[in-house]
Design a protein around this motif. Structure first.
Motif, PDB file in Angstrom:
ATOM      1  N   VAL A   1       0.886  -1.164   0.000  1.00 49.52           N
ATOM      2  CA  VAL A   1       0.000   0.000   0.000  1.00 49.52           C
ATOM      3  C   VAL A   1       0.919   1.208   0.000  1.00 49.52           C
ATOM      4  CG1 VAL A   1      -1.788   1.294   1.209  1.00 49.52           C
ATOM      5  CG2 VAL A   1      -1.789  -1.207   1.302  1.00 49.52           C
ATOM      6  N   ALA A   2       0.807   2.064  -1.021  1.00 52.37           N
ATOM      7  CA  ALA A   2       1.806   3.116  -1.168  1.00 52.37           C
ATOM      8  C   ALA A   2       1.209   4.415  -1.673  1.00 52.37           C
ATOM      9  CB  ALA A   2       2.914   2.654  -2.116  1.00 52.37           C
ATOM     10  N   GLN A   3       1.701   5.540  -1.131  1.00 52.55           N
ATOM     11  CA  GLN A   3       1.397   6.861  -1.687  1.00 52.55           C
ATOM     12  C   GLN A   3       2.450   7.142  -2.741  1.00 52.55           C
ATOM     13  OE1 GLN A   3       0.651  10.244   1.004  1.00 52.55           O
ATOM     14  NE2 GLN A   3       2.039  11.432  -0.276  1.00 52.55           N
ATOM     15  N   LEU A   4       2.020   7.149  -3.995  1.00 50.47           N
ATOM     16  CA  LEU A   4       2.961   7.287  -5.105  1.00 50.47           C
ATOM     17  C   LEU A   4       2.519   8.388  -6.049  1.00 50.47           C
ATOM     18  CD1 LEU A   4       3.415   3.489  -5.910  1.00 50.47           C
ATOM     19  CD2 LEU A   4       4.982   4.929  -4.615  1.00 50.47           C
TER      20      LEU A   4
ATOM     21  N   ILE B   1      -1.868  -1.395  -3.888  1.00 52.12           N
ATOM     22  CA  ILE B   1      -2.896  -0.365  -3.797  1.00 52.12           C
ATOM     23  C   ILE B   1      -2.182   0.974  -3.718  1.00 52.12           C
ATOM     24  CG2 ILE B   1      -4.718   0.658  -2.377  1.00 52.12           C
ATOM     25  CD1 ILE B   1      -5.631  -2.080  -1.616  1.00 52.12           C
ATOM     26  N   VAL B   2      -2.496   1.869  -4.651  1.00 55.23           N
ATOM     27  CA  VAL B   2      -1.835   3.166  -4.732  1.00 55.23           C
ATOM     28  C   VAL B   2      -2.710   4.232  -4.092  1.00 55.23           C
ATOM     29  CG1 VAL B   2      -0.963   4.959  -6.263  1.00 55.23           C
ATOM     30  CG2 VAL B   2      -0.539   2.564  -6.800  1.00 55.23           C
TER      31      VAL B   2
ATOM     32  N   CYS C   1      -5.154  -0.902  -8.223  1.00 55.94           N
ATOM     33  CA  CYS C   1      -6.189  -0.399  -7.331  1.00 55.94           C
ATOM     34  C   CYS C   1      -5.767   0.972  -6.804  1.00 55.94           C
ATOM     35  CB  CYS C   1      -6.402  -1.347  -6.157  1.00 55.94           C
ATOM     36  SG  CYS C   1      -7.149  -2.928  -6.589  1.00 55.94           S
ATOM     37  N   ASN C   2      -6.628   1.952  -6.964  1.00 53.91           N
ATOM     38  CA  ASN C   2      -6.364   3.284  -6.441  1.00 53.91           C
ATOM     39  C   ASN C   2      -7.152   3.504  -5.158  1.00 53.91           C
ATOM     40  OD1 ASN C   2      -4.888   5.141  -8.679  1.00 53.91           O
ATOM     41  ND2 ASN C   2      -6.180   3.624  -9.681  1.00 53.91           N
TER      42      ASN C   2
ATOM     43  N   ILE D   1     -10.339 -11.986  -6.318  1.00 48.92           N
ATOM     44  CA  ILE D   1     -10.617 -11.020  -7.378  1.00 48.92           C
ATOM     45  C   ILE D   1      -9.353 -10.879  -8.210  1.00 48.92           C
ATOM     46  CG2 ILE D   1     -12.425  -9.711  -6.200  1.00 48.92           C
ATOM     47  CD1 ILE D   1     -10.347  -7.710  -5.312  1.00 48.92           C
ATOM     48  N   GLU D   2      -9.519 -10.561  -9.478  1.00 49.28           N
ATOM     49  CA  GLU D   2      -8.380 -10.458 -10.391  1.00 49.28           C
ATOM     50  C   GLU D   2      -8.152  -9.026 -10.859  1.00 49.28           C
ATOM     51  OE1 GLU D   2      -6.356 -12.872 -11.093  1.00 49.28           O
ATOM     52  OE2 GLU D   2      -7.453 -14.490 -10.098  1.00 49.28           O
ATOM     53  N   ALA D   3      -9.224  -8.381 -11.343  1.00 53.82           N
ATOM     54  CA  ALA D   3      -9.081  -7.043 -11.914  1.00 53.82           C
ATOM     55  C   ALA D   3      -9.030  -5.984 -10.822  1.00 53.82           C
ATOM     56  CB  ALA D   3     -10.247  -6.751 -12.865  1.00 53.82           C
ATOM     57  N   PRO D   4      -8.134  -5.003 -10.941  1.00 56.51           N
ATOM     58  CA  PRO D   4      -8.064  -3.932  -9.938  1.00 56.51           C
ATOM     59  C   PRO D   4      -9.277  -3.011 -10.015  1.00 56.51           C
ATOM     60  CG  PRO D   4      -6.615  -3.440 -11.775  1.00 56.51           C
ATOM     61  CD  PRO D   4      -7.128  -4.834 -11.998  1.00 56.51           C
TER      62      PRO D   4
END
Length: 392
Positions: free
Chosen positions: A63-66, A82-83, A94-95, A252-255
């Motif tokens: 999980v990152a703030q990018l 997860i961005v 995933c956003n 689940i597969e798709a973000p």
């Protein structure tokens, strides 16, 4: 054991609440461990450094703030990511994002309900959340026949944030007064507050300040204390944890995007002013705020104001956009909702403390304002939501 690498701004209330939500989910399912990586690590070592550390530690998810990120490089890790949005939303992952435009609209509506007709926005151009909060603020005002003055900073990362004190001060001095000023977050609201002190601009008499995030440390060190829009960040972190778990287990597969919504305005001293020129209406509003928890009626107000009921109702709506009854109900509901999600008190006890003596009627009124029952609202947003079974 699931290992999650968390790369975010741990100095901010947003970052801490986000991590709190992820940890809450992990404690429910068990078997998780975390490595907290400060944003400065990526600034020093880049995406390659993050990837190398994730491999060394054997991370199962990130999980990152990018901002500007090499997604291909991170995808080579072949683990869920997860961005947390910074410069923009990123396709293919995933956003962890938010209804930023909706938050800006809430800010505009808040100031409009207080009678303001001068508005200003202070933010930055480099981040999606600041751009869209400013856009929502502008759109809501334009739809209601107003415009907002803007002062925009430009900066690459939060750690490097600085501002031109002199330019900001001169801009604040130039604004028509009184003005309702919306800042893109609490850090920027604090900068406005500090600048107002230096340039002898009175808050809230001349500049009323509203931030976002409800970072209690930042809001309470300001003088006067800052009002802020509370976001449902902890619940967003909980959903991020759940999504990571589903991705790791390949359920689940798709973000897909996880959106953090705005809950309510937490009002403190920096916005405790109404811009109402009619002295009788201003007196009426002040009396409602002081006595909303009692069995307040229009007749109580008429005893204190030398106006007929028809004239008082007409002038009140002209100045606030609401009838007396609507204003009292909204004020009570706002206080009721705030206690509902921040305390463990019984719903009926909160209702009585906010001036409601008919719980069935309260549920109907609450649904009108919040589109759900009080118990559903507490389950969804309450900080102490675990174990709450109160029905309404």
């Amino acid at each position: 054991m699931i290992r999650v690498l968390v790369l975010t701004d741990f100095s901010s209330g947003y970052g801490r609440n986000l991590l709190r939500g992820i940890v809450r989910y992990s404690q429910q399912v068990g078997g998780w461990t975390f490595y907290r990586m400060p944003l400065s690590y990526r600034m020093l070592h880049g995406d390659k450094g993050v990837v190398e550390w994730a491999k060394k530690w054997g991370a199962d998810a990130i999980v990152a703030q990018l901002g500007d990120v090499d997604i291909k490089l991170l995808r080579d890790l072949k683990i869920p990511i997860i961005v947390q949005n910074y410069q923009d939303r990123i396709s293919g992952v995933c956003n962890l994002t938010g209804d930023y435009i909706g938050t800006g609209r809430i800010a505009a509506d808040f100031f409009l309900r207080k009678g303001y007709y001068n508005f200003a926005y202070y933010g930055i151009t480099d981040t999606v959340w600041a751009r869209e909060r400013g856009e929502g603020f502008r759109l809501e005002l334009e739809q209601r026949g107003y415009r907002a003055y803007q002062f925009l900073e430009s900066s690459p990362m939060r750690e490097a944030w600085n501002y031109d004190l002199e330019s900001l001060g001169q801009w604040l001095l130039s604004l028509p007064k009184p003005v309702g000023l919306f800042a893109c977050d609490d850090q920027f609201a604090l900068q406005v507050s500090e600048t107002c002190q230096i340039f002898s601009i009175r808050v809230p008499e001349e500049v009323s300040i509203l931030g976002v995030d409800n970072d209690e440390l930042l809001c309470n060190i300001a003088s006067p204390q800052l009002s802020s829009i509370m976001l449902d960040v902890e619940n967003g972190g909980y959903m991020a944890g759940h999504t990571l778990h589903q991705l790791i287990r390949k359920r689940i597969e798709a973000p897909y995007n996880i959106s953090v919504g705005a809950l309510q305005v937490v009002e403190r001293q920096s916005t405790q002013k109404y811009v109402i020129e009619d002295p009788y209406i201003l007196q009426t509003v002040a009396y409602i705020e002081q006595n909303y928890a009692t069995r307040l009626s229009v007749n109580d107000l008429l005893e204190r104001i030398p106006l007929s009921r028809r004239i008082l109702e007409k002038r009140f709506k002209q100045n606030t956009g609401l009838t007396l009854y609507q204003f009292i109900q909204r004020y009570r509901i706002d206080h009721f909702a705030r206690q509902l999600i921040s305390t463990r008190r019984a719903v009926k006890d909160i209702a009585f403390s906010c001036g409601f003596d008919d719980c069935k009627n309260l549920s109907r009124v609450f649904c009108k304002f919040k589109q759900m029952t009080p118990s559903a609202y507490r389950r969804k947003y309450g900080v102490h939501r675990r174990g709450d079974t109160t029905q309404f």
